[in-house]
Every structure is written in C-alpha cells, then in structure tokens.
Write a protein that holds these residues in place. Structure first.
Motif, mmCIF file in Angstrom:
data_model
loop_
_atom_site.group_PDB
_atom_site.id
_atom_site.type_symbol
_atom_site.label_atom_id
_atom_site.label_comp_id
_atom_site.label_asym_id
_atom_site.label_seq_id
_atom_site.Cartn_x
_atom_site.Cartn_y
_atom_site.Cartn_z
ATOM 1 N N GLU A 73 43.634 6.280 6.126
ATOM 2 C CA GLU A 73 43.120 7.269 7.067
ATOM 3 C C GLU A 73 41.659 7.572 6.768
ATOM 4 O OE1 GLU A 73 44.852 11.466 8.787
ATOM 5 O OE2 GLU A 73 44.715 11.255 6.608
ATOM 6 N N VAL A 109 50.591 2.675 18.606
ATOM 7 C CA VAL A 109 51.351 2.671 17.361
ATOM 8 C C VAL A 109 52.248 1.442 17.374
ATOM 9 C CG1 VAL A 109 53.007 3.900 15.911
ATOM 10 C CG2 VAL A 109 51.284 5.180 17.205
ATOM 11 N N VAL A 152 54.349 9.256 12.203
ATOM 12 C CA VAL A 152 53.029 9.026 11.634
ATOM 13 C C VAL A 152 52.049 9.951 12.337
ATOM 14 C CG1 VAL A 152 52.570 7.109 13.241
ATOM 15 C CG2 VAL A 152 51.271 7.270 11.116
ATOM 16 N N ILE A 178 48.337 10.509 13.653
ATOM 17 C CA ILE A 178 47.298 9.584 14.106
ATOM 18 C C ILE A 178 45.944 10.259 14.316
ATOM 19 C CG2 ILE A 178 48.909 7.956 15.128
ATOM 20 C CD1 ILE A 178 48.523 9.375 17.805
ATOM 21 N N ALA A 235 46.278 6.314 10.066
ATOM 22 C CA ALA A 235 47.732 6.319 9.908
ATOM 23 C C ALA A 235 48.095 7.138 8.675
ATOM 24 C CB ALA A 235 48.271 4.891 9.764
ATOM 25 N N ASN A 293 51.205 8.379 7.124
ATOM 26 C CA ASN A 293 52.645 8.126 7.177
ATOM 27 C C ASN A 293 53.415 9.349 6.679
ATOM 28 O OD1 ASN A 293 55.205 7.032 7.160
ATOM 29 N ND2 ASN A 293 54.670 5.260 5.894
ATOM 30 N N ALA A 344 54.036 2.457 8.148
ATOM 31 C CA ALA A 344 53.467 2.858 9.435
ATOM 32 C C ALA A 344 52.258 1.984 9.719
ATOM 33 C CB ALA A 344 53.066 4.326 9.419
ATOM 34 N N VAL A 375 49.123 1.560 12.786
ATOM 35 C CA VAL A 375 48.487 2.096 13.983
ATOM 36 C C VAL A 375 47.233 1.277 14.283
ATOM 37 C CG1 VAL A 375 47.526 4.150 15.072
ATOM 38 C CG2 VAL A 375 49.339 4.395 13.363
#
Length: 342
Positions: free
Chosen positions: A102, A123, A140, A142, A296, A298, A324, A326
C-alpha cells in the motif's frame, strides 16, 4: 561517427523503448499497448508516495521501483495496470495485524486544508478463507484516509469484500471515530456503496449471507474519488454498469458525539467486544494531521478472521488463495477542489 558512439546511441534508444509504453494499432481499430516495466511508468504520481509491501519491504523512492509478487505491472493487451498484492500473513506495520502492499502519502494535511485522491481499479482476488461471522473476512481496503496524530484512527477506509462461492462482492466505506478520551471505545460506522455494508456477516463461520444483487464482481472495473474540501469529505463512486453513488461526511464536526448518537449497526457489530462503546470528540478530526493511502490493505489476518496463512509462508499463501490482489489503471493525487465547480 565512430563505432563506439553508435553502440552507445543504440543502447540508449533501446533502453528508452523498453521503459516507455507504446501503442500499436492491430486488429482493425483495436489498440494493443505494450507492457510498461515499472508502476511509475503507468501512474506517474509515484514521487508523492512511500510504500510498505507485504513482506516488510519499505521504500520512499518509487520511481522505477518494482518488486515481483508485490508491486509490479500487468498488461491485458489493451492497458497497463499497477498491481498491489499481499498475503494474509507477512510483515506489517506496528499498529496493524493486517499485511499490505500500500502507498502512503508523504504529505500530511489537516481536514480544513484537505486534498483529493482518485483511483480506477479492479479487485482480482481476496482471501478465500476466513470466518464468515468476522466482518473483516474476505475483504481488502483499497483506499484510506489515515490520521497521523492522536489515536491514529482512520476517517475513511474503502473496502471490497466477496464471500467464497459468490460471483459478486460488495463495495462499502467505513468511518472510524476519533474517540474522545482513550481509544478503547473506538468503532467503525459502515456505509454500503454497491452490495452490503461491513455489518452483513454470516450466521456461522461457514454460512454466508445472500449474494448482493447489485454487487461488483472480481475483475470488474470501478472508480472512486475522495475530495476533502474545507473539512467536508465528498465521496463519489462510479462503475459502467452501476448507478453513480455520492456521499458527504464532515471530518470537523462529529455525528457520534453522544451515546444517543451511536447507531444500531454499531451496537450490533460490537456487541461482544470491549471496543465500540465510545463517543467521538465533538470536532472529530479537525486540526489533526491526515494523509491518503492507496493499494491493497488485506484484512484477512489469522487472528481476527481465522484465515489460513500456512505458517506465514508467502509462496504457499499465494498458491492456495490466501492473499489480496488489486489492480489500478489510473489514479491521481492533488489539492482539494470546490465540489460546486464540478
């Protein structure tokens, strides 16, 4: 021109071509886009962010940065996408049990100043294991606004969640109170965008609620805009096959300043927990430093959702659905805009 100079020029041209996405016309009018190498080639705002990845890798220099299995580029022939991928169990931050790949904004801002974040994404995967009675299972985050002061709570978390066996999942957003006094009583209040909100859970660990009729499938593209202008948060969610949905929420005046203000949803979700009984300070997040996050995050940790983590082995988690993933096609970060001028 001598031979050495010619070799250098050829090498430089080759490198430029390698790092620059191209468009080629093929199959009539269909545009075929060649694969970019770095996420910063796809979404050029990477200089404004730092990153934490699911294996604990950190960096505050994202130009020409990639890491296979966590932060990289995928191409579907027509478009390049920045991929954020993270296991159910890995290395995370000091304040969370959840792993993430992230972005974290380098700049801090107070709600009165604000800022604006957008993203167009799909996703591709959420954990396929978990406890259906735990609200965070199979989900998740986002996009976020995160506080950098006080309790370091989150005035915004945008979720995608899909139960196993369902075709469609839900998009919803949570507001976490900036708790008055200590933070024991903190809670999230959830609002559905498409599908269910955070409070809709299974009747037992393996029994799932009905599939949302207006939900979003894995791989289905949608967009969000978060615009914090003069202390007010304006949210807009769009998708080709769904109705555009908009919300407004003050970040400088609380909706939850007394016990009478606590919604029934919160009482239900937090009925058997210590936290969830608090109230928010009257001015909410006014004057407090905040920053955006995107990627992402998670939510399928082993502690609260009983998700399978294979002893923390990341390769096994990826092979068995405990992760996860994305994909973002476009995103922007910048100053807030007056919503009346849009």
């Amino acid at each position: 021109m001598n031979k050495t100079s010619l070799i250098i020029i050829i090498a430089l041209v080759s490198l430029a071509c390698k790092n620059s996405p191209k468009e080629e016309v093929s199959n009539g009018d269909r545009k075929i886009v060649s694969k970019a190498e770095f996420p910063s080639d796809v979404i050029p705002f990477m200089d404004k962010w730092k990153i934490l990845m699911g294996d604990g890798t950190r960096s505050d220099s994202l130009i020409n940065l990639k890491k296979e299995g966590f932060f990289f580029v995928e191409n579907d022939s027509e478009e390049n996408w920045v991929v954020y991928k993270t296991p159910n169990s890995g290395v995370t931050s000091r304040t969370s049990s959840n792993t993430r790949t992230e972005l974290g904004e380098k700049r801090d801002w107070v709600p009165e100043e604000g800022g604006r974040l957008t993203g167009t994404l799909k996703v591709m995967h959420v954990s396929t294991t978990g406890d259906a009675t735990a609200a965070s299972s199979y989900s998740v985050v986002i996009g976020q606004i995160h506080s950098g002061e006080g309790h370091e709570n989150e005035p915004l978390k945008i979720y995608y969640k899909k139960f196993p066996g369902h075709t469609k999942g839900s998009v919803f957003w949570n507001y976490e109170i900036n708790t008055k006094g200590d933070n024991i009583g903190r809670f999230d209040y959830s609002t559905a965008v498409w599908g269910h909100d955070f409070s809709v859970v299974g009747s037992s660990a393996t029994d799932y609620p009905p599939e949302p009729e207006d939900g979003i499938a894995l791989g289905e593209e949608f967009s969000y805009e978060v615009n914090v202008y003069k202390g007010i948060m304006y949210l807009t969610f769009t998708s080709e096959d769904h109705k555009t949905v908009q919300f407004t929420k003050s970040l400088i005046k609380s909706d939850f300043a007394t016990r009478e203000d606590i919604p029934e949803q919160v009482k239900k979700v937090y009925a058997n927990r210590e936290k969830g009984g608090g109230v928010e300070r009257e001015i909410a997040y006014a004057g407090e430093l905040n920053y955006f996050k995107q990627g992402a995050y998670n939510q399928a940790n082993a502690k609260s959702t009983k998700s399978e983590v294979y002893g923390g082995d990341i390769a096994k988690q990826y092979a068995n659905g405990s992760y996860a993933e994305v994909w973002f096609k476009t995103a922007t970060l910048g100053p807030s805009v007056n919503p009346d001028n849009n």
